[in-house]
Design a protein around this motif. Structure first.
Motif, PDB file in Angstrom:
ATOM      1  N   VAL A 134      88.663 -16.272 -25.123  1.00 15.32           N
ATOM      2  CA  VAL A 134      88.059 -14.954 -25.286  1.00 15.32           C
ATOM      3  C   VAL A 134      88.997 -13.921 -24.659  1.00 15.32           C
ATOM      4  N   CYS A 175      89.075 -17.076 -20.510  1.00 16.70           N
ATOM      5  CA  CYS A 175      88.600 -15.724 -20.793  1.00 16.70           C
ATOM      6  C   CYS A 175      89.506 -14.777 -20.018  1.00 16.70           C
ATOM      7  N   THR A 203      88.997 -10.019 -23.796  1.00 18.36           N
ATOM      8  CA  THR A 203      88.013  -8.949 -23.766  1.00 18.36           C
ATOM      9  C   THR A 203      88.512  -7.689 -23.054  1.00 18.36           C
ATOM     10  N   TRP A 237      85.500 -10.138 -27.568  1.00 12.10           N
ATOM     11  CA  TRP A 237      84.091 -10.397 -27.230  1.00 12.10           C
ATOM     12  C   TRP A 237      83.181  -9.500 -28.060  1.00 12.10           C
ATOM     13  N   ALA A 277      81.483 -16.511 -20.450  1.00 14.73           N
ATOM     14  CA  ALA A 277      82.235 -17.001 -21.619  1.00 14.73           C
ATOM     15  C   ALA A 277      82.616 -18.464 -21.415  1.00 14.73           C
TER      16      ALA A 277
END
Ligand code: GH3
Ligand code: MG
Ligand code: MG
Ligand code: MG
Length: 308
Positions: free
Chosen positions: A95, A116, A97, A67, A108
């Motif tokens: 994503v 995510c 992160t 991210w 996201a």
């Protein structure tokens, strides 16, 4: 009869083009090694901006992105990819992160991500992402293909034709390239159906579609244009050579010797041919209209012939 299956298989093992995006070199490299070990192609980018530039040259099936990165962050990258994803392409976007706030995970997803997750390099978890990606990418490819395929004959359909005609048109305009078009219509097909029944008619349509496909070059495309009408696009082919090619195709269809109630005793086709003329054709339909006119003449002159 062949059926178009859109249901995803339990596990898709298609090889994927993956792009890993992270400003942390060690994590990036570890992820790449893992993904290549699973048999997929894997490139790496150091931030969203670099990824975006790489994807413009060569799209990926899957993007696994951090991210927080300099220049362009992962969610911005995701938004740009979603805007650029055309009908023919779906980029599966995950994503990964270091942030743990779950409200961010939702952001996201709302930006277009398919997942995510907390950043990590667990082989099972990475593999799980890729299985999910393969399933969706495979499903998208099959749906795209099915939408452009004629269910009866398995050749290209009208939607594909409209898209290809526009592409041929702009290509010809830009590069001054030639292209010819032929419309082949089965002679006396209503009579054939009336005599042998609709199912036999369907079989004849399938056989003729297959024959047309086999008799033209790899670069040519055969479309089901109407009920018993086929359209052929022949790039870089002059009117004279297209006429010759279609004369041969017409003869091959006749020699299939599909019994018919017509005076000739076998199924035949009439063909109209027209070469693209950018000086006189205002749009693709004007070009088709000229081929249609030639087809009409072939019918009027006795059928089982090719006219230009
Ligand atoms: P012409 O030589 O002038 O082309 O005569 P024709 O009988 O072929 O032309 P017409 O347009 O009158 O008839 C076309 C026929 O094609 C009528 C229709 O039943 C048949 N047809 C169209 N689509 C299909 C299909 O999917 N399956 C079958 N079996 N027949 C079809
Ligand atoms: Mg980062
Ligand atoms: Mg017709
Ligand atoms: Mg006909």
């Amino acid at each position: 009869m062949s059926e178009i299956r859109l249901v995803a298989a339990p596990a898709m093992n298609i090889p994927l083009k993956v792009l890993v995006v992270d400003d942390h070199a060690a994590f990036r490299d570890a992820l790449q090694e893992l993904i290549e070990g699973f048999g997929h192609e894997c490139r790496v980018a150091r931030d969203g901006q670099e990824a975006w530039e790489m994807l413009e040259n060569e799209p990926a099936d899957v993007v696994l992105s951090d991210w927080q990165m300099p220049r362009m962050n992962g969610v911005e990258l995701c938004r740009s990819i979603r805007k650029a994803d055309g009908e023919g392409r779906y980029t599966y976007f995950v994503v990964l992160t270091g942030m743990t706030d779950k409200a961010r995970f939702l952001r996201a997803m709302e930006a277009g991500a398919d997942g995510c997750y907390a950043k990590g390099c667990d082989p099972n978890e990475v593999r799980a992402h890729l299985i999910s990606a393969g399933r969706l990418v495979g499903l998208h490819r099959r749906a795209y293909q099915a939408a452009r395929t004629d269910a009866l004959t398995q050749i290209a359909n009208r939607l594909r034709l409209d898209e290809d005609l526009n592409a041929v048109w702009s290509h010809a305009k830009r590069y001054r390239r030639s292209c010819s078009l032929a419309i082949a219509d089965i002679d006396g097909f209503k009579n054939y159906n009336d005599h042998f029944g609709h199912l036999a008619g369907d079989d004849a349509l399938r056989r003729i579609a297959r024959t047309l496909r086999q008799e033209v070059r790899e670069v040519d495309t055969v479309y089901r244009y109407g009920g018993e009408e086929f359209l052929l696009l022949l790039p870089e082919q002059s009117l004279a050579s297209t006429k010759l090619a279609m004369d041969r195709v017409r003869e091959v269809v006749e020699k299939l010797a599909i019994p018919s109630p017509s005076a000739r005793g076998v199924v035949t086709v009439s063909v109209g041919v027209a070469e693209l003329n950018l000086a006189t054709d205002a749009d693709p339909s004007a070009w088709i209209h000229r081929a249609d006119g030639a087809l009409y003449r072939a019918k009027a002159l006795g059928r089982n012939r090719v006219e230009v």
